[in-house]
Design an enzyme around this catalytic site. Sequence first.
Site, PDB file in Angstrom:
ATOM      1  N   CYS A   4       0.745  -1.249   0.000  1.00 27.49           N
ATOM      2  CA  CYS A   4       0.000   0.000   0.000  1.00 27.49           C
ATOM      3  C   CYS A   4       0.780   1.308   0.000  1.00 27.49           C
ATOM      4  O   CYS A   4       1.947   1.382   0.337  1.00 27.49           O
ATOM      5  CB  CYS A   4      -0.933   0.029   1.184  1.00 27.49           C
ATOM      6  SG  CYS A   4      -1.689  -1.547   1.518  1.00 27.49           S
ATOM      7  N   GLY A  13       0.300  -0.153  -5.007  1.00 33.87           N
ATOM      8  CA  GLY A  13      -0.881  -0.977  -4.779  1.00 33.87           C
ATOM      9  C   GLY A  13      -1.879  -0.806  -5.898  1.00 33.87           C
ATOM     10  O   GLY A  13      -2.323   0.300  -6.164  1.00 33.87           O
ATOM     11  N   ASN A  52      -0.231   1.938   5.804  1.00 34.83           N
ATOM     12  CA  ASN A  52       0.776   1.238   5.023  1.00 34.83           C
ATOM     13  C   ASN A  52       1.721   0.574   6.008  1.00 34.83           C
ATOM     14  O   ASN A  52       2.320   1.255   6.841  1.00 34.83           O
ATOM     15  CB  ASN A  52       1.544   2.225   4.128  1.00 34.83           C
ATOM     16  CG  ASN A  52       2.720   1.563   3.430  1.00 34.83           C
ATOM     17  OD1 ASN A  52       2.718   0.357   3.205  1.00 34.83           O
ATOM     18  ND2 ASN A  52       3.719   2.352   3.087  1.00 34.83           N
ATOM     19  N   GLY A  53       1.831  -0.740   5.881  1.00 33.44           N
ATOM     20  CA  GLY A  53       2.695  -1.466   6.810  1.00 33.44           C
ATOM     21  C   GLY A  53       2.026  -2.742   7.276  1.00 33.44           C
ATOM     22  O   GLY A  53       1.032  -3.180   6.692  1.00 33.44           O
ATOM     23  N   TYR A  67      13.790  -1.942  -4.833  1.00 32.51           N
ATOM     24  CA  TYR A  67      12.706  -2.302  -5.730  1.00 32.51           C
ATOM     25  C   TYR A  67      11.481  -1.393  -5.706  1.00 32.51           C
ATOM     26  O   TYR A  67      10.975  -1.001  -6.742  1.00 32.51           O
ATOM     27  CB  TYR A  67      12.264  -3.734  -5.416  1.00 32.51           C
ATOM     28  CG  TYR A  67      11.093  -4.207  -6.217  1.00 32.51           C
ATOM     29  CD1 TYR A  67      11.269  -4.922  -7.397  1.00 32.51           C
ATOM     30  CD2 TYR A  67       9.798  -3.923  -5.819  1.00 32.51           C
ATOM     31  CE1 TYR A  67      10.187  -5.347  -8.146  1.00 32.51           C
ATOM     32  CE2 TYR A  67       8.705  -4.339  -6.568  1.00 32.51           C
ATOM     33  CZ  TYR A  67       8.914  -5.045  -7.729  1.00 32.51           C
ATOM     34  OH  TYR A  67       7.846  -5.456  -8.469  1.00 32.51           O
TER      35      TYR A  67
END
Lengths: 469, 469, 469, 469
Positions: free
Chosen positions: B11, B37, B111-112, B253
């Site tokens: 996300c 996402g 997010n996480g 990445y």
Amino acid sequence: MRGMADLLEKCGVAAVHGHAEAANLVYLALYALQHRGQEAAGIVASDGGELRRAAGRGLVAEVFTPERLAGLPGALAIGHNRYATAGGAGLENVQPLLMQTKRGPLALAHNGNLVNAVSLRRSLEQEGAVFHSSSDTEVILQLAARSARPDLAGSLVEALSLVRGAYCLVVAERECVIAARDPYGFRPLSLGRLPGGEPVVASESCAFDLLGAQFERDVAPGELIVFGPGREERSSFPLPKAAPAPCIFEYVYFARPDSQVFGRPVSAVRRGLGEQLALEQPAEADLVVPVPDSGVPAAIGFARAAGLPFDFGLTRNHYVGRTFIEPAQAIRHFGVKVKLNPVRELIAGRRIVLVDDSLVRGTTMAKIVQLVRQAGAREVHVRISCPPTLSPCFYGIDTPTEEELIAARMSVPEIRMTIGADSLGYLSLQGMHRAVRVSVGDFCSACFTGDYPLAVTDRAALSEERRRR
Amino acid sequence: MRGMADLLEKCGVAAVHGHAEAANLVYLALYALQHRGQEAAGIVASDGGELRRAAGRGLVAEVFTPERLAGLPGALAIGHNRYATAGGAGLENVQPLLMQTKRGPLALAHNGNLVNAVSLRRSLEQEGAVFHSSSDTEVILQLAARSARPDLAGSLVEALSLVRGAYCLVVAERECVIAARDPYGFRPLSLGRLPGGEPVVASESCAFDLLGAQFERDVAPGELIVFGPGREERSSFPLPKAAPAPCIFEYVYFARPDSQVFGRPVSAVRRGLGEQLALEQPAEADLVVPVPDSGVPAAIGFARAAGLPFDFGLTRNHYVGRTFIEPAQAIRHFGVKVKLNPVRELIAGRRIVLVDDSLVRGTTMAKIVQLVRQAGAREVHVRISCPPTLSPCFYGIDTPTEEELIAARMSVPEIRMTIGADSLGYLSLQGMHRAVRVSVGDFCSACFTGDYPLAVTDRAALSEERRRR
Amino acid sequence: MRGMADLLEKCGVAAVHGHAEAANLVYLALYALQHRGQEAAGIVASDGGELRRAAGRGLVAEVFTPERLAGLPGALAIGHNRYATAGGAGLENVQPLLMQTKRGPLALAHNGNLVNAVSLRRSLEQEGAVFHSSSDTEVILQLAARSARPDLAGSLVEALSLVRGAYCLVVAERECVIAARDPYGFRPLSLGRLPGGEPVVASESCAFDLLGAQFERDVAPGELIVFGPGREERSSFPLPKAAPAPCIFEYVYFARPDSQVFGRPVSAVRRGLGEQLALEQPAEADLVVPVPDSGVPAAIGFARAAGLPFDFGLTRNHYVGRTFIEPAQAIRHFGVKVKLNPVRELIAGRRIVLVDDSLVRGTTMAKIVQLVRQAGAREVHVRISCPPTLSPCFYGIDTPTEEELIAARMSVPEIRMTIGADSLGYLSLQGMHRAVRVSVGDFCSACFTGDYPLAVTDRAALSEERRRR
Amino acid sequence: MRGMADLLEKCGVAAVHGHAEAANLVYLALYALQHRGQEAAGIVASDGGELRRAAGRGLVAEVFTPERLAGLPGALAIGHNRYATAGGAGLENVQPLLMQTKRGPLALAHNGNLVNAVSLRRSLEQEGAVFHSSSDTEVILQLAARSARPDLAGSLVEALSLVRGAYCLVVAERECVIAARDPYGFRPLSLGRLPGGEPVVASESCAFDLLGAQFERDVAPGELIVFGPGREERSSFPLPKAAPAPCIFEYVYFARPDSQVFGRPVSAVRRGLGEQLALEQPAEADLVVPVPDSGVPAAIGFARAAGLPFDFGLTRNHYVGRTFIEPAQAIRHFGVKVKLNPVRELIAGRRIVLVDDSLVRGTTMAKIVQLVRQAGAREVHVRISCPPTLSPCFYGIDTPTEEELIAARMSVPEIRMTIGADSLGYLSLQGMHRAVRVSVGDFCSACFTGDYPLAVTDRAALSEERRRR
């Protein structure tokens, strides 16, 4: 910058004969040819008795669901990708056209543009013909339907002998597929073989790679190949010969880099254009940055020949689709920002060579130059890997009219000022031919020179139509 | 090769406060964060009275029509992009979550990944809590709702003091937005300013570029910033300090190359990884070819450091969407062919260095190597711009379990054989840190080392869940 | 005139236990109960392990595709039809609600309306409860989730002992379904048997006919029936007894004519209401015309008792859907014309008795009277087969507030003038009860009398909510 | 039982000329004519320059969104509703057809069926004509396009002089609309006036009611009316006269009860058919029950003439749409149960007269009789308000072939046994004409007698086509 292009190719075509999964294979071929047209896609397949058609607006992968493909049984199929155009383009113009004639159902898909279709259509209508679409392609079909010749090939030849212009055609009736390329060979068309030896025809060889087919050869200018029934395969050259004039712009912009067209790999040609450009139009600079994705091969060639580093100073947003909405009232004029974002750390304080493959209206490039300056570039040198685009194409590329072509209205110094670059350099006509490794005259370069190899009979009507879009 | 990724980021988040077009701006931010996402997207906006939510499956540009955006009035908004996952992921899990509490409506996007959510949830349920989603995010919301603290910030701090794991949060109630980052700072979160000075928070700085906002600074590990009402803006560090451990994989990445995260421009870091890789793992070769698009920056760095030419020996089909159907029964195993096509003339007869950013399951790379060989490569040398990926991530990256990580099961020589390369070289751990210009230990490198900076309380449950997907 | 109704029933429910096609059967039951709610529909099914939910806006036949039904395996299922409401009604309010509790997943569907939900919700929120929907139904679920009782039935009873109002509930957990009806029995709920003896519960018996099930009996006021696991079936009356007060309006308007509710066939009751109306409010007239379709049974009764001919002087357009667009700028105020067209040859020159079942706002009837006059009626006598509607319902019918109820603001002569009729006659309260064959007081007639059998705790809040819609 | 009909009308047509909202008005007219065709709908409008078309599958209210209607500017429009048919019916057959001819764009919509279209088409194809659709309507258009006559009206007359069969046409070119009815006058077509005097043409007068237009007169058999440009309006009878033969089945079944066709109100005719039926085929019974909705008017007439009570012993589910899925594997053969439910208390123990308007295949009636028996009827007497249907229609009604018409294969006693009734009575041919108040021979009664007023040239081809559906 493909996807924001001011130049629009008219379509890709494909055909398969003699394979149980003909429609599936044509689907894949259209998928690989998606870059030649994103507005609509269609396939007609025959099971020997009936011809069935599935077509719709949108990308190949959107138009064809498994159910729709399952509704296209039979061992032969033809398909078509249509280029994007504004409004007016009703579903009745989506190809392949499929109509009923005295010899039964007849389907046809066409890449190219006829130069005397308007006149032919007018005289057919005078004789009572009823047209269903507004496409020039239907003229070929109506002419073939009127022919007294007993077979499809004969009728088609009779039709093509009246027609002038650029065409790569795939035609289907119940048991037979025909591929035909006009005598000038304006647009590319290739013949490949599936692992079982079945023929496949496609606008570009990249379609063969996806199908696991082998490239065999180009369909020659003026050639007509009849496939079937059975494994019958007959080549002929039934039309008057002409001096071949394949479109040099396929190399510059349109064809996919991994395709081989007109006998040479596109990627290599494009790198060569960039190398030649570096020789002709050098720049004192720190970094070569391509306009993604169209400028990448030429920029690599330029950087290599110039001995300068190459890097992606502009990041492309890969999720940009056709559906993006500009929502904000406060924040207008995103334009190019939605698609490209400069990488500040590569650009700031540097002298940048910005390489693109062509410059049509100039408006996009002006915004890109501005983006690059805002990211801190010290100098921006624009290099274009073809000559100035002066004249519209009437052989299948949907260029704007002269009024909109920036190079038809302005000198190079004026264009430089308009786009806000520190310098601007185009590849020369001679340089372009040298890089392509052909003599001037072997190819159609009308968009750069205004020398049209084939007189544009209905030019007034065609220009008018273009203006209305 | 992003889009075929074996690694999936959990996300992206964004928030705007104090701007009349808050929802529109968050929409643009989510658009720029689309790479974090693609499964679903949602926005919650408040007009001071009511909180409204629009959310759905699909890309940002698909989920939000102008009508849906127009239904989100108000000067504050938060948004969320959700990563792709297989099945099970009902709409009730699409964020931001929006629920009713004693203090009124409360929305939260995350997010996480929490490492003790399963345990916390179990004890909340024992006390009678009713959960609507299966996401760990709802635990934070339920804890905040139960807090006796009178204000949102206090309640949120109370909730976060119980929670362990990786989180970048944006939280909204009627007049106020809160941004929070966990004390380890696992995931990135940045603060920017719109031209009028209004704050904008986003997972990555590339979102600011599209909004015309200025990057101001990172939200610090352990920091909580409260925005509003009015132009109030309060920063605090209410949680126990921890040794920061930002995720080094964001550099390798995930983050967009044009973003700046954890203080450095991503594109520069990635080129540096490629340069370092060339020093550590040189190859006798003729051409450096990136696996598009993920391997491009490292390949450019590699080529530059190795003094080898760089070119796009693999063409990417830019029209590959999520909707592609593999239609043919006869022609199976397209796999990578639908997305990549080798450019024969660049590859045939040459020794190729194939550069990618990481190797997770290894299956895609095996197919790419095969493609490159079929196109006539004389040798194929694979270079990976990070160390072998040995351990799953529990801090917000959806890595496969150990069983599926090729480097957790095989030695490098075995992997080389499996993917069919002539040689295989990974960047060393030290080399990676050197290229990032940090010391080992400053960043979380658990996926390469198995050293988890924060104990994974619910590891069994998390691994089980991952296996079920 | 159902479909243009000013009165909106809150929902229908259904449940099946112990049948391999539970979800399919519930789908059919909801289909037969479609008249009780057209806004949304949902089903939750359990296969013993997982509870799965499919729900959406629209008619039952639109919401459930074969694929969605196939995704609901298991031998037990509950379902819900939701009534139409303006705006605000998010998907999170579509029932059955499905949430996670300490005892596992719990689903609940509710027909009726609670009168103390607002207060209960407020105190639950104070204790830290997080609400996902704005429906009163979630209060029951949250209370059950908090109960310390070890089993579902016990928890539910604990919840219901705190709750006051009208409810017919179907509740599901992994292996068990519970049906419950409030002690007043405001709304109908029936128990039937499938051919194999499996129980089916539905708001009305017409659902059994479509399933091929036999009507067994009503679920009694205050009764709670637990089904399963296995073929276990336990009835109990765990709540304090109350004087039953079934809703007389189910007879007048809501229930389907082919249903049997509260012990009597609806069609017969309605014809009896029309007969009684003819005795109380005779009219010198030539023809009895029903307002289709709601007024048909009463009109037949009226005509029979009055010795007058009956005919369809108003034709209903059966293709009227919810999607009709009023396109014309020139021609406004179609209103009722899109749905009803008078049959001139039946009406012209005649004295017409127009029979409908109720008169709520009066605006539709005014338009119908005008239509009938324009078609040439000499006189128009309106007869209503119930007493004037004076008071809003708080037990599950979505009546307008007093301000909008025409009979709460005007005398009968004023109403007559407003709707433009030559005469207007309502059925008396006594006459209504006589026709239903019950004593005044056996049923809830609050909408006609203002005597509410159960105090409306949160009346202010409920009225406010209604006003906002 | 309309909606489950075995008889399918071929279409409704409408046109408006000289009104600024022509397309909107035609939309409303099509909406009112929805009962004449539910498969597809289309409108073509002209703004004097361009003809634009919007068309699609589905109900009128589904096909036309406000956006699509807004895309049809201009003061003249024609429209068409298409009947439901199985498979094969591609979008290319949706009317109005719109094609390009030497005189410009030409649009045409057709209600009826030609009997020599197959032959005409074959000879046109021999002359080179290309057909786009498989409809007989395109033959008219192609013939008109070939005419040497300088004006549309002249060309159309030339075309119609070659064509034989049933047709009500509305034709549009840039500034002019033409309405035409075949010399036999098989199908109805009426002329009305909008409040401003603008002409509107529609298959049935019920369309005028919705538009607020006045019925003026029928378009006469053989009449051709040209509207425009300006307010020009010219009537002529250019074709050879024939003995009028309007379709008596319009009265029996097709037309809407609130329409006036062929000079009489449909509702009154239908009641008269029921009255005559009661005289010819009395029944010792307790209750007259209509098969809803088609049998209602005749049942009312029957009950009145027989002095028996009338009631709705079968309840129709008004939410039945075309989308219902039969989900259950265990519970099959819902058939009629999904649409009709018997009202047990009206039926049980009684002798029922079941009245319907026609009996085509007999399969639906057999199921209804069974339903009524299962609800406890003591006796079931079926009465049909027309004679036995013996012969297929070739003039625009999509009857099944002889093999499927139950009365073509069986005697009345056999039919009675097949449908399981205690008695079965049809109205006599003479009785039908008496009720309609015309002499035998004034109307086409071919479906009851086999006497076709116009020879069916292509009968073999037409029957074959019908069989394939």
